[in-house]
Design an enzyme around this catalytic site. Structure first.
Site, short mmCIF file in Angstrom:
data_model
loop_
_atom_site.label_atom_id
_atom_site.label_comp_id
_atom_site.label_asym_id
_atom_site.label_seq_id
_atom_site.Cartn_x
_atom_site.Cartn_y
_atom_site.Cartn_z
N ASP A 162 9.37 2.79 4.03
CA ASP A 162 8.32 2.19 4.41
C ASP A 162 8.62 0.67 4.42
OD1 ASP A 162 5.68 1.42 4.87
OD2 ASP A 162 4.73 1.80 3.17
N ASN A 219 0.83 -1.35 0.10
CA ASN A 219 -0.10 0.00 0.04
C ASN A 219 0.63 1.22 0.04
OD1 ASN A 219 -2.79 -0.72 -0.29
ND2 ASN A 219 -2.97 -0.70 2.10
N1 LIG Z 1 2.75 -0.12 3.12
C1 LIG Z 1 2.38 -1.27 3.50
O1 LIG Z 1 1.73 -2.07 2.56
N2 LIG Z 1 2.05 -1.80 4.85
C2 LIG Z 1 2.25 -1.15 5.91
C3 LIG Z 1 1.20 0.10 6.17
C4 LIG Z 1 1.52 1.42 5.26
O2 LIG Z 1 2.53 1.88 5.35
O3 LIG Z 1 0.41 1.82 5.11
C5 LIG Z 1 2.46 -1.96 7.17
O4 LIG Z 1 2.26 -1.53 8.50
O5 LIG Z 1 2.52 -3.10 6.95
ZN LIG Z 2 0.98 3.86 4.61
ZN LIG Z 3 4.09 2.31 6.24
#
Ligand SMILES: NC(=O)N[C@@H](CC(=O)O)C(=O)O
Ligand SMILES: [Zn+2]
Ligand SMILES: [Zn+2]
Length: 440
Positions: free
Chosen positions: A314, A287
């Site tokens: 992320d 995401n």
């Molecule tokens: N990036 C993702 O796909 N996942 C993240 C949450 C987020 O950053 O939105 C998570 O906490 O796993």
């Molecule tokens: Zn996010």
């Molecule tokens: Zn995140």
């Protein structure tokens, strides 16, 4: 420590850098090594300010089977990071100073990287009631960034209030821009690939509508807002517009959105896929979702131009059983800390979009400025804190999830060759990682 023959920012002739008492004590040619000092041969290497990651998921408290503050700190140090911001979507949620102070203290105890907890904007990430931001800001952790990341603060009135409070407190709100009414059931980027695979689509407008809304809210509140993981061409255009209006909006892009696109979902038949990947492999689920070629191109150009301010990983560890399952059921997210620099080299340095000084800007200086860290992202100069990363730009390595420091293996880059290696990372003059091993 004395680092011999290294090139700051990859510029000019090699110099020696002497580090004592946590600071850069001297920069020059043929510096005499003081007695008992550790000497590192930096020949061929580049020295950069230590990297700062505004967006990491460390999973402690609550999911210590997938990542801990220790394992995530190790991954960060090995990736060249000296500071990381640990997102609030833990269990319990980091929506109070007990949790944020504990994360901060644990990070200090591990001592491999400065771990700054991010506080939640709303209680339990529920999007209903503002969390005690002031309490978290004034606690031991001195929380300076708040986000409901994983979820969007979608209620516009609540977001407006959050921005107003944040302005008063002098802290930053970071938004996961996803209008939830447009992503009900969505698991992949809405486009030809998702249509072909029969996957429910996540439209660009779900991100872009929140980006523009929050820019307008920030404008009216006279507040700052930071956009997490910008992923579309349209977001880039909106950021450019907002910055031209003088709105205090900043944004990050992830390495995976710069390198990968949704053709990965088609599996090995496609050019972009890694070796042995099948269609519907949830290793590619994230995401916001991997988008299309034109989004990648726009994001790279925006990072070069400064429209997108910085890189954030992320880093999102997940257990094997949460990724090796039906695409729709799998958790979104991928590892990022140990592969970030090589991907920036591949997508930005190699094509000539950024030089090494630009790498220092997007991976260290800008993120430190955005979150207000005064001891990170500093110039490589005498008297400055020795938060440094030594990079060998010539040696490549092959990614294997099981060899990464994370407790989880969910890297989308399995068996891919990466350019550039982090040789050593120094936190306040102390070596935290060297030649692929952490030092504590
Ligand atoms: N990036 C993702 O796909 N996942 C993240 C949450 C987020 O950053 O939105 C998570 O906490 O796993
Ligand atoms: Zn996010
Ligand atoms: Zn995140």
């Amino acid at each position: 420590m004395l680092i011999r023959s290294v090139r700051p920012y990859g510029e000019g002739d090699p110099v020696d850098v002497l580090v004592t008492d946590g600071e850069i004590a001297e920069i020059g040619t043929s510096i005499d090594a003081p007695d008992d000092i550790e000497v590192v041969d930096g020949a061929g290497a580049i020295v950069l300010p230590g990297f700062v990651d505004m967006h990491t998921h460390l999973r402690e408290p609550g999911r210590e089977d997938t990542e801990t503050i220790r394992s995530g700190s190790a991954a960060a140090a090995l990736g060249g990071y000296t500071a990381v911001f640990a997102m609030a979507n833990t269990a319990p949620v980091a929506d109070n100073s007990t949790v944020t102070d504990n994360v901060w203290r644990s990070g200090r105890e591990v001592g491999l990287v400065d771990v700054y907890p991010v506080g939640a904007v709303t209680v339990g990430l529920e999007g209903k009631q503002l969390a005690e931001m002031g309490m978290m800001a004034s606690g031991a952790a001195g929380v300076r960034m708040f986000s409901d990341d994983g979820k969007c603060v979608s209620d516009p009135l609540l977001m407006r209030r959050a921005l107003e409070y944040a302005k008063g407190l002098g802290v930053l709100i970071a938004q996961h821009a996803e209008e939830p009414r447009l992503t009900v059931g969505a698991v992949a980027h809405e486009g030809p690939t998702a249509a072909r695979l029969g996957l429910a689509g996540w439209p660009r407008a779900a991100e872009e509508s929140i980006v523009v809304r929050d820019a307008l809210l920030a404008r009216d509140a006279g507040a700052r807002v930071h956009i997490c993981h910008a992923s579309t061409e349209g977001t880039v255009a909106l950021l450019r517009w907002a910055k031209e209006q003088g709105i205090a909006v900043t944004a990050e892009v992830t390495p995976h959105h710069l390198l990968l696109d949704d053709s990965r979902l088609l599996g090995s038949g496609s050019e972009a896929s890694g070796p042995g990947l099948g269609a519907y492999d949830a290793i590619n689920k994230v995401n916001p979702p991997l988008r299309e070629e034109r989004d990648k191109v726009a994001l790279r150009q925006a990072l070069a131009d400064g429209i997108v301010d910085c890189v954030a990983t992320d880093h999102a560890p997940h257990a094997a059983q949460e990724k090796c399952c039906e695409f729709a059921q799998a958790k979104p997210g991928m590892l990022g800390l140990q592969t970030a620099l090589p991907i920036i080299v591949e997508t930005m340095v190699a094509p000539g979009l950024l030089d090494w000084r630009g790498v220092a800007r997007v991976m260290s200086e800008r993120p430190a400025q955005i979150v207000g860290l005064t001891d990170q992202g500093r110039p490589i100069a005498v008297g400055e804190p020795a938060n440094l990363t030594l990079v060998d730009p010539e040696t490549s390595w092959v990614v294997h999830g099981r060899e990464l420091a994370s407790l989880s293996d969910n890297t989308p880059y399995e068996s891919m060759s990466m350019p550039a290696t982090v040789v050593a990372t120094l936190l306040r003059g102390v070596v935290t990682a060297r030649d692929g091993e952490v030092t504590r």
